[in-house]
Design a protein around this motif. Structure first.
Motif, PDB file in Angstrom:
ATOM      1  N   UNK A  50       0.818  -1.212   0.000  1.00  0.00           N
ATOM      2  CA  UNK A  50       0.000   0.000   0.000  1.00  0.00           C
ATOM      3  C   UNK A  50       0.853   1.263   0.000  1.00  0.00           C
ATOM      4  N   UNK A  51       2.032   1.194   0.594  1.00  0.00           N
ATOM      5  CA  UNK A  51       2.927   2.349   0.632  1.00  0.00           C
ATOM      6  C   UNK A  51       3.775   2.457  -0.636  1.00  0.00           C
ATOM      7  N   UNK A  52       3.792   1.404  -1.440  1.00  0.00           N
ATOM      8  CA  UNK A  52       4.618   1.422  -2.649  1.00  0.00           C
ATOM      9  C   UNK A  52       6.102   1.305  -2.352  1.00  0.00           C
ATOM     10  N   UNK A  53       6.439   0.695  -1.210  1.00  0.00           N
ATOM     11  CA  UNK A  53       7.837   0.541  -0.789  1.00  0.00           C
ATOM     12  C   UNK A  53       8.145  -0.941  -0.658  1.00  0.00           C
ATOM     13  N   UNK A  54       9.109  -1.446  -1.413  1.00  0.00           N
ATOM     14  CA  UNK A  54       9.461  -2.864  -1.267  1.00  0.00           C
ATOM     15  C   UNK A  54       9.795  -3.191   0.187  1.00  0.00           C
ATOM     16  N   UNK A  55       9.272  -4.291   0.652  1.00  0.00           N
ATOM     17  CA  UNK A  55       9.458  -4.705   2.038  1.00  0.00           C
ATOM     18  C   UNK A  55      10.929  -4.806   2.414  1.00  0.00           C
ATOM     19  N   UNK A  56      11.743  -5.337   1.514  1.00  0.00           N
ATOM     20  CA  UNK A  56      13.162  -5.524   1.834  1.00  0.00           C
ATOM     21  C   UNK A  56      13.901  -4.199   1.966  1.00  0.00           C
ATOM     22  N   UNK A  57      13.335  -3.121   1.454  1.00  0.00           N
ATOM     23  CA  UNK A  57      13.929  -1.793   1.628  1.00  0.00           C
ATOM     24  C   UNK A  57      13.335  -1.077   2.838  1.00  0.00           C
ATOM     25  N   UNK A  58      12.019  -1.187   3.020  1.00  0.00           N
ATOM     26  CA  UNK A  58      11.353  -0.498   4.108  1.00  0.00           C
ATOM     27  C   UNK A  58      11.511  -1.163   5.460  1.00  0.00           C
ATOM     28  N   UNK A  59      11.633  -2.483   5.473  1.00  0.00           N
ATOM     29  CA  UNK A  59      11.775  -3.244   6.730  1.00  0.00           C
ATOM     30  C   UNK A  59      12.792  -4.367   6.535  1.00  0.00           C
TER      31      UNK A  59
END
Length: 139
Positions: free
Chosen positions: A99-108
């Motif tokens: 939903x945020x448009x941020x790949x999980x591996x980059x955001x978390x």
């Protein structure tokens, strides 16, 4: 031109999917912890075997592997006829990252899910079909 190409195919083994699989060095098969998903995986594996498509390295990823839905991981692997290579946990961060448009591996990057994705990537890099570092394939 690219070291790796990822093709996210639809479910089923249509003409385009089979064409992509024929050119693949690795196939990542994903199933959830439910009977219909496991049955579909088994049918797909049986069909690939019947077609003689055994060359690509197969990697089985069990999605939501920590779900308590009445199935054991060992039973899923036995029913599918393939060992589980990577177990992805359930994670609220996945839809949040989408939903945020941020790949999980980059955001978390330190989340359990990101670590499991990194484990899958490492597995694919060690696969016999993986190109070496700096290697270029020629047509």
């Amino acid at each position: 031109e690219f070291r790796y190409v990822v093709v996210d195919t639809p479910s089923g083994l249509g003409e385009h999917t089979l064409a992509a699989l024929e050119l693949s060095t690795d196939i990542v098969l994903v199933s959830d912890m439910d009977v219909p998903s496991v049955r579909n995986l088994r049918k797909a594996l049986d069909a690939l075997d019947l077609l003689g498509m055994r060359a690509p390295q197969r990697h089985f990823v069990l999605n939501r592997a920590d779900s308590r839905v009445g199935l054991d991981k060992e039973d899923v692997a036995a029913a599918a006829g393939i060992a589980i290579d990577v177990e992805l946990p359930s994670s609220r961060r996945v839809p949040l990252s989408l939903n945020a448009g941020m790949p999980l591996v980059l955001g978390s990057p330190r989340s359990p899910m990101a670590r499991k994705i990194a484990q899958l990537v490492e597995r694919l890099e060690r696969s016999p079909g993986a190109p070496g570092r700096g290697a270029r394939r020629t047509p």
